[in-house]
Design a protein around this motif. Structure first.
Motif, PDB file in Angstrom:
ATOM      1  N   LEU A 117      28.563  47.830  29.563  1.00 15.74           N
ATOM      2  CA  LEU A 117      28.194  48.168  30.937  1.00 15.74           C
ATOM      3  C   LEU A 117      27.850  46.921  31.750  1.00 15.74           C
ATOM      4  O   LEU A 117      28.120  46.871  32.949  1.00 15.74           O
ATOM      5  CB  LEU A 117      27.044  49.169  30.958  1.00 15.74           C
ATOM      6  N   ALA A 118      27.282  45.919  31.103  1.00 21.69           N
ATOM      7  CA  ALA A 118      27.009  44.664  31.808  1.00 21.69           C
ATOM      8  C   ALA A 118      28.319  44.013  32.247  1.00 21.69           C
ATOM      9  O   ALA A 118      28.429  43.516  33.376  1.00 21.69           O
ATOM     10  CB  ALA A 118      26.208  43.717  30.912  1.00 21.69           C
ATOM     11  N   LEU A 119      29.305  44.039  31.367  1.00 19.23           N
ATOM     12  CA  LEU A 119      30.620  43.478  31.703  1.00 19.23           C
ATOM     13  C   LEU A 119      31.256  44.244  32.862  1.00 19.23           C
ATOM     14  O   LEU A 119      31.707  43.651  33.838  1.00 19.23           O
ATOM     15  CB  LEU A 119      31.545  43.509  30.488  1.00 19.23           C
ATOM     16  N   THR A 120      31.286  45.558  32.759  1.00 20.34           N
ATOM     17  CA  THR A 120      31.928  46.355  33.801  1.00 20.34           C
ATOM     18  C   THR A 120      31.169  46.258  35.128  1.00 20.34           C
ATOM     19  O   THR A 120      31.790  46.275  36.194  1.00 20.34           O
ATOM     20  CB  THR A 120      32.087  47.830  33.377  1.00 20.34           C
ATOM     21  N   ALA A 121      29.845  46.143  35.071  1.00 18.39           N
ATOM     22  CA  ALA A 121      29.061  45.968  36.299  1.00 18.39           C
ATOM     23  C   ALA A 121      29.413  44.640  36.962  1.00 18.39           C
ATOM     24  O   ALA A 121      29.559  44.572  38.189  1.00 18.39           O
ATOM     25  CB  ALA A 121      27.569  46.037  35.994  1.00 18.39           C
ATOM     26  N   ALA A 122      29.571  43.597  36.155  1.00 18.98           N
ATOM     27  CA  ALA A 122      29.941  42.284  36.709  1.00 18.98           C
ATOM     28  C   ALA A 122      31.325  42.337  37.345  1.00 18.98           C
ATOM     29  O   ALA A 122      31.547  41.768  38.423  1.00 18.98           O
ATOM     30  CB  ALA A 122      29.889  41.220  35.616  1.00 18.98           C
ATOM     31  N   VAL A 123      32.244  43.031  36.699  1.00 18.24           N
ATOM     32  CA  VAL A 123      33.591  43.173  37.268  1.00 18.24           C
ATOM     33  C   VAL A 123      33.531  43.949  38.582  1.00 18.24           C
ATOM     34  O   VAL A 123      34.151  43.568  39.565  1.00 18.24           O
ATOM     35  CB  VAL A 123      34.544  43.861  36.257  1.00 18.24           C
TER      36      VAL A 123
END
Length: 178
Positions: free
Chosen positions: A32-38
């Motif tokens: 979720l941290a990755l997708t939030a950054a994207v």
């Protein structure tokens, strides 16, 4: 802001329950941290707001940017968000997920602002005192803030403890002006 939280909450709860049941809280937290950054990227934000693209196209573009860094469950989660036009909510979903995770693990993120650099012993004593006060494990993060003049400001969720010289001077000025 409240509306985005309201919209994001069911997705965060669903992701949390899936991760908890699979014993993958840390993995989902990273996902979720990755997708939030994207989702927060300015170029991706333009894609997600583009009116000519379908939900499926937006979802596929999002998955293409993630380049296989998502497991199958994560990719399915992104597809569901895309179908419901909720990809822009990923930063809020990630934040809510982290809150649920912290409650599950009985931890809390605490930020300490101090006027001077704190040594390890001071941070440990402060962390122990906060653990007793909050009845939770404390993840301490300290920041230097020269504007405080002296003392510290503790932020733990909604709790703010202002033990700084600047805060005390502001209280004194308020009392004098009353």
């Amino acid at each position: 802001m409240a509306e985005s939280t309201t919209l994001a909450r069911p997705y965060a709860k669903a992701a949390f329950e899936l991760a908890r049941d699979a014993g993958q809280l840390s993995e989902w937290s990273a996902l979720l941290a990755l997708t939030a950054a994207v989702a927060e990227d300015s170029n991706m934000h333009k894609v997600l707001k583009h009116p000519a693209l379908t939900s499926a196209q937006k979802g596929q573009t999002f998955l293409d940017v993630c380049e296989g860094k998502l497991n199958e469950a994560g990719a399915n989660f992104v597809r569901v968000l895309a179908e419901n036009n909720r990809l822009v909510l990923l930063p809020e979903i990630a934040a809510l997920f982290e809150q649920l995770k912290a409650q599950q693990e009985a931890t809390i993120e605490v930020t300490i602002e101090s006027a001077f650099e704190m040594n390890g012993e001071q941070e440990n004593k402060l962390a122990q005192a906060l653990q007793k006060k909050l009845s939770r494990n404390v993840n301490l993060r300290s920041q230097l803030n020269k504007e405080l003049i002296g003392g510290i400001v503790v932020r733990a969720g909604d709790l703010v403890i202002d033990a700084s010289v600047r805060g005390r001077l502001a209280k004194l000025a308020e009392a004098v002006n009353s």
